[in-house]
Scaffold this motif. Structure first.
Motif, mmCIF file in Angstrom:
data_model
loop_
_atom_site.group_PDB
_atom_site.id
_atom_site.type_symbol
_atom_site.label_atom_id
_atom_site.label_comp_id
_atom_site.label_asym_id
_atom_site.label_seq_id
_atom_site.Cartn_x
_atom_site.Cartn_y
_atom_site.Cartn_z
ATOM 1 N N GLY A 51 -7.281 7.331 -2.086
ATOM 2 C CA GLY A 51 -5.854 7.032 -1.968
ATOM 3 C C GLY A 51 -4.958 8.051 -2.658
ATOM 4 N N GLY A 52 -5.553 9.078 -3.283
ATOM 5 C CA GLY A 52 -4.750 10.092 -3.957
ATOM 6 C C GLY A 52 -4.454 9.757 -5.411
ATOM 7 N N TYR A 53 -5.048 8.660 -5.909
ATOM 8 C CA TYR A 53 -4.838 8.285 -7.313
ATOM 9 C C TYR A 53 -5.923 8.896 -8.188
ATOM 10 N N ALA A 54 -5.620 8.954 -9.490
ATOM 11 C CA ALA A 54 -6.622 9.461 -10.427
ATOM 12 C C ALA A 54 -7.764 8.456 -10.563
ATOM 13 N N ARG A 55 -8.975 8.958 -10.763
ATOM 14 C CA ARG A 55 -10.128 8.093 -11.056
ATOM 15 C C ARG A 55 -10.241 7.903 -12.558
ATOM 16 N N ALA B 228 -4.729 2.098 -19.407
ATOM 17 C CA ALA B 228 -4.312 3.510 -19.376
ATOM 18 C C ALA B 228 -5.276 4.344 -20.224
ATOM 19 N N PRO B 229 -5.610 5.573 -19.802
ATOM 20 C CA PRO B 229 -6.550 6.373 -20.599
ATOM 21 C C PRO B 229 -5.954 6.766 -21.954
ATOM 22 N N LEU B 230 -6.793 6.715 -22.982
ATOM 23 C CA LEU B 230 -6.347 7.134 -24.326
ATOM 24 C C LEU B 230 -6.468 8.638 -24.408
ATOM 25 N N LEU B 231 -5.349 9.320 -24.501
ATOM 26 C CA LEU B 231 -5.352 10.788 -24.407
ATOM 27 C C LEU B 231 -4.817 11.470 -25.654
ATOM 28 N N ILE B 232 -3.968 10.784 -26.421
ATOM 29 C CA ILE B 232 -3.412 11.394 -27.637
ATOM 30 C C ILE B 232 -4.038 10.682 -28.829
ATOM 31 N N ALA C 131 -15.165 14.068 -20.024
ATOM 32 C CA ALA C 131 -14.049 14.699 -19.305
ATOM 33 C C ALA C 131 -12.723 14.374 -20.003
ATOM 34 N N LEU C 132 -12.595 13.130 -20.488
ATOM 35 C CA LEU C 132 -11.363 12.756 -21.194
ATOM 36 C C LEU C 132 -11.196 13.600 -22.452
ATOM 37 N N ASP C 133 -12.317 13.874 -23.130
ATOM 38 C CA ASP C 133 -12.263 14.674 -24.358
ATOM 39 C C ASP C 133 -11.716 16.070 -24.112
ATOM 40 N N ALA D 66 5.146 2.867 4.336
ATOM 41 C CA ALA D 66 5.675 1.927 3.332
ATOM 42 C C ALA D 66 6.512 2.625 2.260
ATOM 43 N N GLN D 67 6.745 3.918 2.413
ATOM 44 C CA GLN D 67 7.451 4.641 1.347
ATOM 45 C C GLN D 67 8.816 4.033 1.023
ATOM 46 N N ALA D 68 9.535 3.583 2.062
ATOM 47 C CA ALA D 68 10.876 3.036 1.835
ATOM 48 C C ALA D 68 10.833 1.663 1.162
ATOM 49 N N TYR E 135 0.474 18.315 -17.791
ATOM 50 C CA TYR E 135 -0.973 18.224 -17.579
ATOM 51 C C TYR E 135 -1.269 16.985 -16.737
ATOM 52 N N ASP E 136 -2.187 17.140 -15.807
ATOM 53 C CA ASP E 136 -2.662 16.003 -14.997
ATOM 54 C C ASP E 136 -4.079 16.322 -14.574
ATOM 55 N N VAL E 137 -4.868 15.299 -14.333
ATOM 56 C CA VAL E 137 -6.247 15.553 -13.886
ATOM 57 C C VAL E 137 -6.321 15.862 -12.397
ATOM 58 N N VAL F 60 4.727 17.096 -20.679
ATOM 59 C CA VAL F 60 4.591 15.860 -19.894
ATOM 60 C C VAL F 60 3.119 15.659 -19.527
ATOM 61 N N ILE F 61 2.586 14.510 -19.885
ATOM 62 C CA ILE F 61 1.177 14.199 -19.578
ATOM 63 C C ILE F 61 1.161 13.153 -18.461
ATOM 64 N N GLY F 62 0.504 13.493 -17.354
ATOM 65 C CA GLY F 62 0.512 12.611 -16.180
ATOM 66 C C GLY F 62 1.675 12.996 -15.294
ATOM 67 N N ALA F 63 1.389 13.703 -14.208
ATOM 68 C CA ALA F 63 2.469 14.180 -13.331
ATOM 69 C C ALA F 63 2.467 13.393 -12.020
ATOM 70 N N GLY F 64 2.553 12.059 -12.137
ATOM 71 C CA GLY F 64 2.747 11.194 -10.965
ATOM 72 C C GLY F 64 4.243 11.071 -10.727
ATOM 73 N N VAL F 65 4.661 9.942 -10.201
ATOM 74 C CA VAL F 65 6.080 9.771 -9.859
ATOM 75 C C VAL F 65 6.956 9.844 -11.128
ATOM 76 N N ALA F 66 6.575 9.097 -12.174
ATOM 77 C CA ALA F 66 7.379 9.083 -13.407
ATOM 78 C C ALA F 66 7.341 10.449 -14.090
ATOM 79 N N GLY F 67 6.152 11.035 -14.171
ATOM 80 C CA GLY F 67 6.003 12.324 -14.849
ATOM 81 C C GLY F 67 6.803 13.414 -14.158
ATOM 82 N N PRO G 135 0.818 -1.212 0.000
ATOM 83 C CA PRO G 135 0.000 0.000 0.000
ATOM 84 C C PRO G 135 0.857 1.271 0.000
ATOM 85 N N ARG G 136 0.394 2.319 -0.721
ATOM 86 C CA ARG G 136 1.200 3.553 -0.837
ATOM 87 C C ARG G 136 0.962 4.433 0.396
ATOM 88 N N ILE G 137 1.240 3.879 1.572
ATOM 89 C CA ILE G 137 1.084 4.663 2.797
ATOM 90 C C ILE G 137 2.456 5.187 3.225
HETATM 91 P P1 NAD Z 1 -0.001 6.463 -11.670
HETATM 92 O O1 NAD Z 1 1.174 5.780 -12.302
HETATM 93 O O2 NAD Z 1 -1.181 5.661 -11.294
HETATM 94 O O3 NAD Z 1 -0.503 7.618 -12.691
HETATM 95 C C1 NAD Z 1 0.388 8.574 -13.216
HETATM 96 C C2 NAD Z 1 -0.318 9.915 -13.305
HETATM 97 O O4 NAD Z 1 -1.317 9.896 -14.335
HETATM 98 C C3 NAD Z 1 -1.046 10.337 -12.022
HETATM 99 O O5 NAD Z 1 -0.496 11.562 -11.573
HETATM 100 C C4 NAD Z 1 -2.484 10.485 -12.475
HETATM 101 O O6 NAD Z 1 -3.167 11.539 -11.804
HETATM 102 C C5 NAD Z 1 -2.337 10.782 -13.954
HETATM 103 N N1 NAD Z 1 -3.546 10.562 -14.758
HETATM 104 C C6 NAD Z 1 -4.457 9.574 -14.684
HETATM 105 N N2 NAD Z 1 -5.454 9.741 -15.584
HETATM 106 C C7 NAD Z 1 -5.154 10.886 -16.265
HETATM 107 C C8 NAD Z 1 -5.786 11.584 -17.320
HETATM 108 N N3 NAD Z 1 -6.939 11.175 -17.851
HETATM 109 N N4 NAD Z 1 -5.209 12.726 -17.761
HETATM 110 C C9 NAD Z 1 -4.050 13.168 -17.215
HETATM 111 N N5 NAD Z 1 -3.397 12.554 -16.220
HETATM 112 C C10 NAD Z 1 -3.951 11.422 -15.746
HETATM 113 O O7 NAD Z 1 0.425 7.323 -10.421
HETATM 114 P P2 NAD Z 1 1.712 7.261 -9.479
HETATM 115 O O8 NAD Z 1 2.820 7.950 -10.171
HETATM 116 O O9 NAD Z 1 1.930 5.865 -9.064
HETATM 117 O O10 NAD Z 1 1.249 8.131 -8.222
HETATM 118 C C11 NAD Z 1 0.023 8.799 -8.167
HETATM 119 C C12 NAD Z 1 -0.196 9.463 -6.835
HETATM 120 O O11 NAD Z 1 0.197 8.668 -5.719
HETATM 121 C C13 NAD Z 1 0.563 10.725 -6.663
HETATM 122 O O12 NAD Z 1 -0.242 11.621 -5.935
HETATM 123 C C14 NAD Z 1 1.739 10.359 -5.843
HETATM 124 O O13 NAD Z 1 2.318 11.455 -5.170
HETATM 125 C C15 NAD Z 1 1.080 9.400 -4.905
HETATM 126 N N6 NAD Z 1 2.065 8.501 -4.311
HETATM 127 C C16 NAD Z 1 2.122 8.394 -2.946
HETATM 128 C C17 NAD Z 1 3.054 7.565 -2.359
HETATM 129 C C18 NAD Z 1 3.153 7.414 -0.878
HETATM 130 O O14 NAD Z 1 2.606 8.194 -0.151
HETATM 131 N N7 NAD Z 1 3.821 6.380 -0.407
HETATM 132 C C19 NAD Z 1 3.940 6.853 -3.144
HETATM 133 C C20 NAD Z 1 3.858 6.972 -4.530
HETATM 134 C C21 NAD Z 1 2.891 7.796 -5.094
#
Ligand code: NAD
Length: 384
Positions: free
Chosen positions: A227-231, A266-270, A237-239, A126-128, A196-198, A172-179, A121-123
């Motif tokens: 959990g802080g993830y995208a729905r 993964a959402p189809l965005l491009i 909305a995707l359009d 558990a970060q380490a 851009y991120d939702v 950069v599309i999707g600003a999670g960890v990789a983005g 779990p991303r709590i």
């Molecule tokens: P992920 O790989 O599931 O998704 C990558 C990114 O894509 C996310 O930022 C998401 O919002 C974005 N996305 C989804 N649908 C989209 C759309 N239609 N258009 C644009 N962007 C879209 O996410 P991830 O990188 O694993 O992490 C996501 C979240 O979890 C972040 O908030 C991150 O900070 C958090 N997180 C927390 C912990 C922790 O507390 N231990 C660890 C890792 C990540």
């Protein structure tokens, strides 16, 4: 307690689950460690380094599998390897329990305890141990390096006697960890970056890295789960996102796309027309390829040239940076093991949220309800 480090068998795999420094500290905690010869070679760690850390080395993979109590690994073992693991032993790794649960059946049926690192779990606690974040960090970095290597332009702004070179424009599309890591890397190379991120929360993180956040009005809908993830969003909305992306993509030199929704395609965005309206020479790196991809044209694992645009769809960029990918993963595994091994003995505390969350199977039973449903779906409609 005997722990075995295997040489990863998957084709093109270069990482190793534990590095010599982690082996040394586990031995200091009372574990016996055996390593398969050559296990660390592709990531730059010789058999001698493991021997110096106190491990025994052997080329006999079958005996390692059948004698180990704990098997940290990067990828799920083959069916043949699973059948050699002794009942009651524990295997820990990227086991893909939701993507391919049936591949784990031999180990489940023989009573091997399976812990999947992707289910940790991303709590905060558990970060380490967060191996998904570790690999996403490496992938985000490497995506930019890949793009920079193939871009017919330079990244930084240069003022030379022969004139001024404008900085590369990276989107950069999707600003999670990789983005976020892609943004930071592109900025370090001198690019002008937009993202851009939702999730609204991503805006602040993007801006703190010196990039511009592109906002789109999604009509106030909830875009984030508890959990802080995208729905998963509606098509409408995707359009709106797709329109913004098509516009921003017309002036970008590089597009790194990493949008994902856990447990979904993964959402189809491009769209195809967005690619056809990009400038020739544009580089797209679809980091969501393993989950189906963010681009309509993506063919996972393949590189294509379409209307002058190069579209990369890598499935596993961390294997191209095996040294640091293994270092991060090894730390994650060592931290996970610290939770599981106390006083030289293994304790599977199912009351612990991290253990419960990551445990796929124990004593011959699937203990994770999502994996159980995925297995039922597979049994109802087996994949060929
Ligand atoms: P992920 O790989 O599931 O998704 C990558 C990114 O894509 C996310 O930022 C998401 O919002 C974005 N996305 C989804 N649908 C989209 C759309 N239609 N258009 C644009 N962007 C879209 O996410 P991830 O990188 O694993 O992490 C996501 C979240 O979890 C972040 O908030 C991150 O900070 C958090 N997180 C927390 C912990 C922790 O507390 N231990 C660890 C890792 C990540």
């Amino acid at each position: 307690m005997r722990l075995a480090v295997l040489k990863e068998a998957a084709p093109a795999e270069t990482r190793v689950a534990l590095l010599p420094d982690a082996v040394k500290s586990l031995i200091a905690k009372g574990l016996e460690v055996a390593v398969e010869s050559g296990a660390g070679m592709a990531s730059g760690h010789s058999d001698e380094a493991y021997a110096q850390a106190g491990a025994s080395l052997t080329a006999d993979r079958a005996s390692l599998l059948s004698s180990a109590d704990i098997l940290p690994m990067v990828n799920a073992p083959s069916a043949a390897d699973q059948r050699l693991i002794q009942p009651g032993a524990v295997a820990i790794g990227f086991l893909r329990p939701l993507d391919d649960p049936a591949a784990l059946l031999p180990a489940i049926e023989s009573g091997v305890t399976l812990l999947a690192v992707e289910l940790v779990p991303r709590i905060t606690r558990a970060q380490a141990m967060d191996a998904l974040s570790s690999m996403a960090t490496v992938a985000g970095y490497k995506a930019v390096i890949l793009a920079a290597d193939h871009l017919p332009r330079l990244f930084p702004m240069l003022m030379t006697a022969a004139g001024t070179i404008a900085p590369a424009r990276v989107f950069v599309i999707g600003a999670g960890v990789a983005g976020l890591q892609a943004i930071a890397t592109a900025r370090r190379l001198g690019a002008v970056v937009e993202a851009y991120d939702v999730r609204a929360a991503a805006g602040e993180q993007v801006r703190s890295l010196g990039a511009k956040f592109l906002d789109v009005d999604l009509g106030g809908i909830a875009t984030e789960d508890k959990g802080g993830y995208a729905r998963e969003l509606s098509e409408e909305a995707l359009d709106r996102g797709r329109d913004l992306i098509a516009k921003a993509a017309r002036t970008a030199d590089v597009i790194i796309t990493s949008a994902q929704v856990p447990g979904r395609r993964a959402p189809l965005l491009i769209r195809r027309d967005a690619v056809e309206n990009m400038r020739p020479g544009t580089i797209v790196v679809d980091l969501a390829a393993a989950a189906g991809g963010n681009c309509e044209l993506t063919r996972p694992g393949e590189t294509q040239l379409h209307h002058g645009v190069t579209l990369f769809a890598p499935l596993n960029l961390p294997v191209t940076v095996p040294g640091h990918a293994s270092q991060l993963y090894s730390r994650n595994i060592a931290n996970f093991l610290a939770l599981l091994v106390k006083d030289g003995a293994f304790h599977l505390d199912m009351d612990d949220e991290i253990v419960r969350g990551s445990c796929v199977a124990h004593q011959g039973k699937v203990v994770n309800s999502r994996v159980a449903s995925a297995l039922e779906a597979h049994i109802a409609a087996p994949t060929p």
